[in-house]
Design an enzyme around this catalytic site. Structure first.
Site, mmCIF file in Angstrom:
data_model
loop_
_atom_site.group_PDB
_atom_site.id
_atom_site.type_symbol
_atom_site.label_atom_id
_atom_site.label_comp_id
_atom_site.label_asym_id
_atom_site.label_seq_id
_atom_site.Cartn_x
_atom_site.Cartn_y
_atom_site.Cartn_z
ATOM 1 N N SER A 119 0.815 -1.211 0.000
ATOM 2 C CA SER A 119 0.000 0.000 0.000
ATOM 3 C C SER A 119 0.850 1.262 0.000
ATOM 4 O O SER A 119 0.313 2.365 0.038
ATOM 5 C CB SER A 119 -0.927 0.000 1.222
ATOM 6 O OG SER A 119 -0.183 -0.219 2.412
ATOM 7 N N HIS A 140 -2.700 -3.143 -5.813
ATOM 8 C CA HIS A 140 -3.154 -2.796 -4.470
ATOM 9 C C HIS A 140 -4.669 -2.889 -4.330
ATOM 10 O O HIS A 140 -5.410 -2.034 -4.822
ATOM 11 C CB HIS A 140 -2.676 -1.382 -4.108
ATOM 12 C CG HIS A 140 -3.056 -0.967 -2.725
ATOM 13 N ND1 HIS A 140 -3.361 0.339 -2.396
ATOM 14 C CD2 HIS A 140 -3.217 -1.678 -1.579
ATOM 15 C CE1 HIS A 140 -3.673 0.409 -1.118
ATOM 16 N NE2 HIS A 140 -3.595 -0.805 -0.598
ATOM 17 N N GLU A 152 -5.817 -0.335 -7.103
ATOM 18 C CA GLU A 152 -4.796 0.565 -7.639
ATOM 19 C C GLU A 152 -3.777 -0.238 -8.442
ATOM 20 O O GLU A 152 -3.243 -1.239 -7.945
ATOM 21 C CB GLU A 152 -4.068 1.303 -6.511
ATOM 22 C CG GLU A 152 -4.853 2.448 -5.910
ATOM 23 C CD GLU A 152 -4.069 3.182 -4.833
ATOM 24 O OE1 GLU A 152 -4.107 4.415 -4.828
ATOM 25 O OE2 GLU A 152 -3.419 2.530 -3.996
ATOM 26 N N ASN A 190 -3.751 5.958 -0.105
ATOM 27 C CA ASN A 190 -3.099 6.147 1.194
ATOM 28 C C ASN A 190 -2.328 7.449 1.296
ATOM 29 O O ASN A 190 -2.077 7.929 2.403
ATOM 30 C CB ASN A 190 -2.201 4.951 1.507
ATOM 31 C CG ASN A 190 -3.020 3.762 1.965
ATOM 32 O OD1 ASN A 190 -4.016 3.913 2.656
ATOM 33 N ND2 ASN A 190 -2.617 2.560 1.562
#
Length: 291
Positions: A119, A140, A152, A190
């Protein structure tokens, strides 16, 4: 490139969720972990989650049984050699991930695509330690994987177009939506989410509000489905801290400095739901704030 058999390294929360969605989409799945107990628990969790989908008429009993039949498990990393796609979903520590890839490489087919569910860690750097940086990508998934729609896709500097298009097609077959992110610390989700959680911890640390008031404020005032501290517990405070450290180290900006209170909770082993305590205490019938 056709993907038929998928190897997943790590049978924790993310690994079992990824196995769930791949098996349900028709892929043969080989789930690997160093712990036989972790694999047993993972299959039990997958079965429970599939049963929940059946009870909600999301899938049929036949689809559930077919998905379970497509999942096999192993404690031997070498067994992943014949797979077409490997997804590493181990702990968010770069040294651990590098060691997994180094142990796996001698046993893989030349055409196997390598991916990491990291991440936050540099895809280019992970890829550079392998023999196939052009066939390496960040893959991800969001937690919980069976529920969350986004994946992702992160290309390293050497990732070729065929690899990207292959994984894009895989995401579509899973019934999810891909977002392409550049290979910078923490990518998109994130990069935005973790500083917000870290700021919520600072708000607690500085006494601006207690756990309940901070979470209720964001749920009722910003229409968030979960408060930031509740969400941090769900993600895992060790994971939150690891990502904040990647942001702080990678971007060298003090605005990403992890809150000392977050560090203290991790040092205490209060990692959130998975540990029974975090910003909430989960050991009773209902969660109770710890501050």
């Amino acid at each position: 490139m056709a993907i038929e058999k998928v190897g997943i390294v790590g049978a924790g929360q993310m690994g079992n969720g990824i196995a769930h969605v791949f098996a349900l989409a028709g892929y043969e799945v080989l789930l690997n972990d160093i712990s036989e107990d972790a694999l047993t628990k993972a299959v039990a969790v997958i079965t429970k989650n599939l049963d929940r989908q059946v009870s909600r008429d999301k899938i049929s009993e036949e689809e559930k049984n077919a998905a379970i039949a497509r999942i096999s498990t192993t404690t031997k990393l070498t067994d992943l050699g014949p797979t077409d796609l490997v997804i590493e979903a181990a702990t968010e520590r770069e040294t651990v991930k590098q060691a997994i890839f180094e142990d796996l490489l001698p046993h893989l087919k030349p055409t196997t695509i390598l991916t990491s569910n990291t991440s936050s860690i540099s895809i280019t750097r992970l890829a550079s330690r392998t023999d196939r940086p052009e066939k390496f990508m960040g893959f991800h998934f969001m937690n919980p994987v069976p529920v969350m729609q986004l994946v992702e896709l992160i290309r390293g500097i050497a990732t070729d177009q065929e690899t990207y298009e292959t994984l894009l097609a895989v995401v579509e077959k899973l019934g999810k939506t891909a977002a392409s992110a550049e290979d910078f610390p923490a990518f998109i989700v994130n990069r935005i989410l973790m500083p917000m959680i870290n700021e919520a911890v600072y708000t607690l640390y500085e006494g601006v509000g207690n756990v309940r008031s901070i979470d209720e404020s964001m749920k009722l005032g910003a229409n968030h489905p979960m408060g930031p501290l509740e969400l941090a517990d769900f993600i895992g405070l060790d994971t939150c801290l690891a990502i904040m450290n990647v942001l702080h180290d990678g971007l060298a900006d003090t605005k990403y400095r992890p809150c000392p209170l977050l560090t203290k909770y991790v040092e205490a082993g209060w990692l959130g739901r998975k540990a029974g305590r975090g910003f909430y205490d989960y050991r009773g019938e209902t969660p109770v704030p710890t501050r």
